[in-house]
Design a protein around this motif. Sequence first.
Motif, PDB file in Angstrom:
ATOM      1  N   HIS B  63      60.258  41.725   2.870  1.00 60.46           N
ATOM      2  CA  HIS B  63      59.167  41.220   3.701  1.00 60.46           C
ATOM      3  C   HIS B  63      58.729  39.821   3.268  1.00 60.46           C
ATOM      4  N   GLY B  64      59.372  39.287   2.253  1.00 58.50           N
ATOM      5  CA  GLY B  64      59.062  37.939   1.784  1.00 58.50           C
ATOM      6  C   GLY B  64      58.020  37.908   0.688  1.00 58.50           C
ATOM      7  N   LYS B  65      57.585  39.041   0.213  1.00 63.60           N
ATOM      8  CA  LYS B  65      56.584  39.081  -0.858  1.00 63.60           C
ATOM      9  C   LYS B  65      57.251  38.698  -2.187  1.00 63.60           C
ATOM     10  N   ILE B  66      56.571  37.794  -2.920  1.00 62.80           N
ATOM     11  CA  ILE B  66      57.142  37.352  -4.206  1.00 62.80           C
ATOM     12  C   ILE B  66      56.834  38.397  -5.279  1.00 62.80           C
ATOM     13  N   ILE B  67      57.880  38.915  -5.895  1.00 68.00           N
ATOM     14  CA  ILE B  67      57.700  39.919  -6.955  1.00 68.00           C
ATOM     15  C   ILE B  67      57.581  39.222  -8.305  1.00 68.00           C
ATOM     16  N   ILE B 212      49.401  23.203  -9.422  1.00 70.84           N
ATOM     17  CA  ILE B 212      48.254  24.100  -9.284  1.00 70.84           C
ATOM     18  C   ILE B 212      47.393  23.449  -8.213  1.00 70.84           C
ATOM     19  N   ARG B 213      47.208  24.144  -7.118  1.00 73.71           N
ATOM     20  CA  ARG B 213      46.505  23.552  -5.968  1.00 73.71           C
ATOM     21  C   ARG B 213      45.285  24.370  -5.586  1.00 73.71           C
ATOM     22  N   GLY B 214      44.395  23.739  -4.906  1.00 70.53           N
ATOM     23  CA  GLY B 214      43.233  24.474  -4.408  1.00 70.53           C
ATOM     24  C   GLY B 214      42.287  23.563  -3.681  1.00 70.53           C
ATOM     25  N   LYS B 284      46.655  30.353  -3.866  1.00 68.28           N
ATOM     26  CA  LYS B 284      47.632  31.258  -4.485  1.00 68.28           C
ATOM     27  C   LYS B 284      48.449  31.901  -3.383  1.00 68.28           C
ATOM     28  N   SER B 285      49.687  31.571  -3.348  1.00 69.43           N
ATOM     29  CA  SER B 285      50.532  32.154  -2.310  1.00 69.43           C
ATOM     30  C   SER B 285      51.416  33.224  -2.944  1.00 69.43           C
ATOM     31  N   ASP B 286      51.341  34.435  -2.406  1.00 68.71           N
ATOM     32  CA  ASP B 286      52.202  35.483  -2.960  1.00 68.71           C
ATOM     33  C   ASP B 286      53.326  35.841  -1.995  1.00 68.71           C
TER      34      ASP B 286
END
Lengths: 233, 538
Positions: B63-67, B212-214, B284-286
């Motif tokens: 599903h594209g989720k980063i493990i 590191i972004r935000g 934070k992209s997971d």
Amino acid sequence: MRNIKRFWATNLLLLTFVCALAQEIKPYDQCSEKIKGSRFIAYPTYPGKPFLNDKFMMGEIEFNDGSKANKIGLNYGAYRDELIYYNPSISAQIVIDKKSIKGFSVTDKAGILRTFVRLFYPGYLHDDCYFEVLSQGKIMLLAFRKVDLERMDAYFSKTGMAYQPAYSYYLYSPGKGFASVKLSKSSLLARFDKAEQKVVRKILRRSGIYVSDETSLIAAWNLLSEKELHVIF
Amino acid sequence: MQRILVSLLFSILCLQGFAQGKGTLQLCTDRGLYTSGEYLLFKVFAPQQVQTGFVTLELLDIHGKIISSVYKKVESNQTDGYLYLPDSLKTGTYLLSASAKGNPKATLKELFAINRFSLLTDPSEQMFRSNGTEPVPMQKDAPITIDGMPDTCRLRQQIPVSIHLPQSLLAGMKRDLAISVAAVAPDYRPLAFVRECGIKAEDLDGYDGIQIRGIVRNLATGDLFDKGVVLLSVPDSVPVLDYCFSGEDGSFSFRLKNYYGTFPAILQAYDRNKKKVLKISLDKSDSTRCTLPAFVPAPIPSGIRSIAETQTEIVRLGKIFGNDNLNVSRPVALQKEYLPFYGLPSETVKPALFVDLPDFAEISRELLPGVKYRAYNRIPTLEILNPVTLNYFRDQPLLTLDGVIVHDLNMVRRLGSKDISRIEICRKERFYGDLNFPGVVAIFSVKPDLKRFVESEDLVKLTVEGFQPKAAWSVPGNIRSNEPDLRKVLLWNPSVKPQEVIHLEMKTSDVKGKYLISVQGVDETGRLIIKEQTFEVN
């Protein structure tokens, strides 16, 4: 004929387009390393030139990690052997921490790029010093652009003090260290052993160089360094 | 006219074909079938014309989720590393993605993982296979000869192998070869393909660091805050600070260049005019930004079913016996001289050398020259004497505790001589980039503990994943006969210099089954060159 022309024109256009697309995106030229320093404290006002340049000139500094910050206003404070940087965003003159940089280069009034390196010279008791690189190579010819505040005759300076250049010159090899050279032929010859002094004399005589000032010393050294003669340190 | 069209079409195809191989990241793994709790070993060949500073390896579910993910620095357009497959990984198909900033396409490789606590007992259980539309440019069955490899081997047999590369192939090979010998399921061949990767414009502002972004907002109004100061502190023996100013859209980003392994960090944000409280929200992209292909259900190959039980049992036994063949090397510290962000201290005081003092006000009064810390009516103040003007600086100096900037002076009020190992003082006005500090007081506690810093809207604690250090897969030298040798990977050498004849020596383990010897490299056009040969250990 027209068809052939059209063919080549279209092909050329296509190739240009493809080449433009394939151009590598160059990394963003940003100084990620921050400049560290403390506020500059003005030198006492006396006649003479305590700085390398009369005003801040564009230059570049190289940090210890090899990254560079370019197009910044720099001036070398020869009196205290310090690099002064003007930060326009906070309107402050900052003395850059010597330990944080490898060296710097700055353009002088005549438009000549002058490069300095930070080195430890055991002859001076204090911190590392900035040396100007007069000639690059395995053995570098360096100048220490020191300016001293000296007592002067009242005819020259009403206050009795003035800034006086006290430059010194060195041959430097990273493995062997420093060897002092003066602006004279005999001093330069003393850096070579007896056997090679003959060769040096011959080279200088043939090229018509008489070592008496900085320019002639640089010219002489540039000639000699090509021959890879053995220098005594 | 027809001739012109044909020529044009031919030129386009030629250029496309040439560009395809050169712009693709090539990804090799030690095998395609894994068990949870094992290491996945990989090698990445970066395209020759892209000077990417590092590559990102991500383990994704379908599903594209980063493990899990790692960052690897690229040297000479290649890198290698490892990924740990968590014990909790469910049985199923996963994707290993390799992407590099500035490279709009990512390379994905399928793999199948078996959870070591659940067996493939249900015969109706299916797996998912991807239908990646754009396969990676590769040449299977390259003209490479593998000599000395018997079809069948005994357990713990020493096998000398020689690999012969033809001169035509050698001439175009500028990068190393990756050679692996590992247990496989013969009827499962994982696919590798290329997919578009949605890289935002801000990603292209530099290649050489982990981002590191935000965004920062005004806490009171919720509006995006312009020109807020965002600080990133990395507590270390030499304290590190980085900062940036938020943009008009409230965004900020940091690039970490030379950090290895996992380390803690603290993000703080404040208004320069000290009027507004800011709130930090991290980006934070997971999930991956790559477009994933469609997955179709397919029966689990019988080869996987037949070895699943043995494979999980081997991993379980390996955990018991502590078989770990991965040697991770510690990166060399770049900074040799002590130079914290606030510069060299003008004074360093070690309170332990003096009489015990109960709090920081007493320490400042008795031991710290030119530092005035007072806490009248429980409202602390801190001042530093300017040695040039001999007056106290008008503004409050910078106060740090274990390398992290402290805004609330009450935090250090109770620190006595027993809690502090050393105090560094800079009495000059200090500058760090565009920030200026009217003097610095840096306190280093005996037991550094980030728990002292309470997370709030304007203070975020992070655990940053830096670059993965170099690691080598080693084969144990002498295993006693009564000790089990449970290696499923008999050989993994991702840095074999290409030469006409390569001599290798390997030893089979106590694990029976089908094995695959695989030689993988990249030719001058960026195409993957593969030569494989199977053998059996029984």
